[in-house]
Design a protein around this motif. Structure first.
Motif, mmCIF file in Angstrom:
data_model
loop_
_atom_site.group_PDB
_atom_site.id
_atom_site.type_symbol
_atom_site.label_atom_id
_atom_site.label_comp_id
_atom_site.label_asym_id
_atom_site.label_seq_id
_atom_site.Cartn_x
_atom_site.Cartn_y
_atom_site.Cartn_z
ATOM 1 N N ALA A 185 0.830 -1.205 0.000
ATOM 2 C CA ALA A 185 0.000 0.000 0.000
ATOM 3 C C ALA A 185 0.865 1.256 0.000
ATOM 4 C CB ALA A 185 -0.944 -0.008 1.196
ATOM 5 N N LEU A 186 1.928 1.240 0.798
ATOM 6 C CA LEU A 186 2.824 2.392 0.848
ATOM 7 C C LEU A 186 3.517 2.599 -0.494
ATOM 8 C CD1 LEU A 186 4.103 4.687 2.423
ATOM 9 C CD2 LEU A 186 5.767 3.048 3.336
ATOM 10 N N THR A 187 3.887 1.512 -1.157
ATOM 11 C CA THR A 187 4.508 1.607 -2.478
ATOM 12 C C THR A 187 3.573 2.315 -3.447
ATOM 13 O OG1 THR A 187 5.827 -0.384 -2.139
ATOM 14 C CG2 THR A 187 5.443 0.274 -4.407
ATOM 15 N N LYS A 188 2.311 1.889 -3.497
ATOM 16 C CA LYS A 188 1.333 2.509 -4.400
ATOM 17 C C LYS A 188 1.140 3.985 -4.064
ATOM 18 C CE LYS A 188 -1.284 -1.702 -5.369
ATOM 19 N NZ LYS A 188 -0.990 -1.915 -6.743
ATOM 20 N N GLU A 189 1.083 4.296 -2.781
ATOM 21 C CA GLU A 189 0.911 5.682 -2.355
ATOM 22 C C GLU A 189 2.095 6.546 -2.797
ATOM 23 O OE1 GLU A 189 0.600 8.120 1.857
ATOM 24 O OE2 GLU A 189 -0.084 6.043 1.815
ATOM 25 N N LEU A 190 3.289 6.032 -2.615
ATOM 26 C CA LEU A 190 4.484 6.785 -3.025
ATOM 27 C C LEU A 190 4.563 6.945 -4.536
ATOM 28 C CD1 LEU A 190 7.109 5.268 -0.581
ATOM 29 C CD2 LEU A 190 6.219 7.609 -0.561
ATOM 30 N N GLU A 191 4.234 5.879 -5.265
ATOM 31 C CA GLU A 191 4.252 5.979 -6.726
ATOM 32 C C GLU A 191 3.250 7.019 -7.227
ATOM 33 O OE1 GLU A 191 5.800 1.550 -8.028
ATOM 34 O OE2 GLU A 191 3.638 1.943 -8.072
ATOM 35 N N ALA A 192 2.064 7.046 -6.634
ATOM 36 C CA ALA A 192 1.048 8.028 -7.029
ATOM 37 C C ALA A 192 1.509 9.446 -6.710
ATOM 38 C CB ALA A 192 -0.276 7.725 -6.335
ATOM 39 N N ALA A 193 2.096 9.639 -5.543
ATOM 40 C CA ALA A 193 2.579 10.972 -5.163
ATOM 41 C C ALA A 193 3.725 11.405 -6.076
ATOM 42 C CB ALA A 193 3.037 10.973 -3.706
ATOM 43 N N GLU B 170 4.238 10.448 -9.198
ATOM 44 C CA GLU B 170 3.692 10.769 -10.520
ATOM 45 C C GLU B 170 2.963 12.115 -10.504
ATOM 46 O OE1 GLU B 170 1.183 8.682 -14.129
ATOM 47 O OE2 GLU B 170 1.449 7.595 -12.248
ATOM 48 N N LYS B 171 2.236 12.388 -9.438
ATOM 49 C CA LYS B 171 1.532 13.674 -9.338
ATOM 50 C C LYS B 171 2.529 14.830 -9.319
ATOM 51 C CE LYS B 171 -1.761 16.210 -6.526
ATOM 52 N NZ LYS B 171 -2.564 16.245 -5.305
ATOM 53 N N LYS B 172 3.613 14.680 -8.546
ATOM 54 C CA LYS B 172 4.593 15.766 -8.416
ATOM 55 C C LYS B 172 5.434 15.941 -9.677
ATOM 56 C CE LYS B 172 8.126 17.889 -5.765
ATOM 57 N NZ LYS B 172 7.774 19.245 -5.562
ATOM 58 N N TRP B 173 5.899 14.826 -10.273
ATOM 59 C CA TRP B 173 6.877 14.916 -11.365
ATOM 60 C C TRP B 173 6.283 14.690 -12.755
ATOM 61 C CZ3 TRP B 173 10.937 17.320 -9.761
ATOM 62 C CH2 TRP B 173 11.317 17.205 -8.421
ATOM 63 N N GLY B 174 5.042 14.213 -12.834
ATOM 64 C CA GLY B 174 4.375 14.079 -14.114
ATOM 65 C C GLY B 174 4.671 12.796 -14.877
ATOM 66 N N PHE B 175 5.339 11.848 -14.257
ATOM 67 C CA PHE B 175 5.554 10.553 -14.910
ATOM 68 C C PHE B 175 5.625 9.462 -13.844
ATOM 69 C CE2 PHE B 175 9.775 12.238 -14.116
ATOM 70 C CZ PHE B 175 10.502 11.149 -13.658
ATOM 71 N N HIS B 176 5.317 8.254 -14.287
ATOM 72 C CA HIS B 176 5.297 7.119 -13.366
ATOM 73 C C HIS B 176 6.703 6.577 -13.161
ATOM 74 C CE1 HIS B 176 3.769 3.585 -11.303
ATOM 75 N NE2 HIS B 176 4.611 2.871 -12.017
ATOM 76 N N ARG C 244 8.598 3.291 -10.892
ATOM 77 C CA ARG C 244 8.434 2.167 -9.976
ATOM 78 C C ARG C 244 9.285 2.421 -8.739
ATOM 79 N NH1 ARG C 244 9.347 -2.507 -14.230
ATOM 80 N NH2 ARG C 244 9.662 -3.752 -12.364
ATOM 81 N N ILE C 245 8.680 2.187 -7.586
ATOM 82 C CA ILE C 245 9.331 2.435 -6.304
ATOM 83 C C ILE C 245 9.290 1.144 -5.498
ATOM 84 C CG2 ILE C 245 9.119 3.697 -4.116
ATOM 85 C CD1 ILE C 245 8.072 6.075 -5.786
ATOM 86 N N MET C 246 10.371 0.857 -4.796
ATOM 87 C CA MET C 246 10.417 -0.303 -3.913
ATOM 88 C C MET C 246 10.458 0.186 -2.476
ATOM 89 S SD MET C 246 12.996 -3.005 -5.776
ATOM 90 C CE MET C 246 14.375 -1.900 -5.952
ATOM 91 N N VAL C 247 9.677 -0.450 -1.626
ATOM 92 C CA VAL C 247 9.647 -0.123 -0.205
ATOM 93 C C VAL C 247 10.206 -1.326 0.553
ATOM 94 C CG1 VAL C 247 8.162 0.358 1.769
ATOM 95 C CG2 VAL C 247 7.677 1.418 -0.447
ATOM 96 N N ARG C 248 11.131 -1.065 1.442
ATOM 97 C CA ARG C 248 11.713 -2.107 2.283
ATOM 98 C C ARG C 248 11.653 -1.658 3.733
ATOM 99 N NH1 ARG C 248 11.259 -4.211 -2.028
ATOM 100 N NH2 ARG C 248 12.845 -5.319 -3.203
#
Length: 96
Positions: free
Chosen positions: A8-16, A18-24, A26-30
């Motif tokens: 869930a945190l990964t999806k949240e970070l990816e969405a944020a 993309e919203k800030k920088w304008g492109f998708h 992939r982010i990994m959370v550990r």
């Protein structure tokens, strides 16, 4: 975060992102336990204090045997690698 769902945190970070920088991207959370295992499972403890000779790479997932073999087939120098779960440890005796 101290608690939470990594997926869930990964999806949240990816969405944020993309919203800030304008492109998708992939982010990994550990979590901290993952990093503790990364250190504990190091197959090359003799070079743990030599940052040019030991590298650990976080993988999105554990590679298949076929993927690992394709990489092994390309290793022709003195470097060695071992994969433990979703971490690739690279030992470069001559440094990188």
């Amino acid at each position: 975060a101290k608690k939470g769902n990594a997926a869930a945190l990964t999806k949240e970070l990816e969405a944020a992102f993309e919203k800030k920088w304008g492109f998708h991207s992939r982010i990994m959370v550990r979590d901290a336990g993952w990093f503790e295992r990364l250190v504990k499972d190091n197959p090359y403890p003799e070079v743990a204090g030599e940052p040019t000779k030991l590298h650990a790479y976080a993988l999105e997932r554990e590679p298949t045997a076929e993927e690992t073999q394709r990489l092994a087939d390309k290793c022709t120098g003195p470097e060695q690698f071992k994969i433990k779960g979703d971490v690739l440890y690279l030992h470069a005796p001559d440094g990188l």
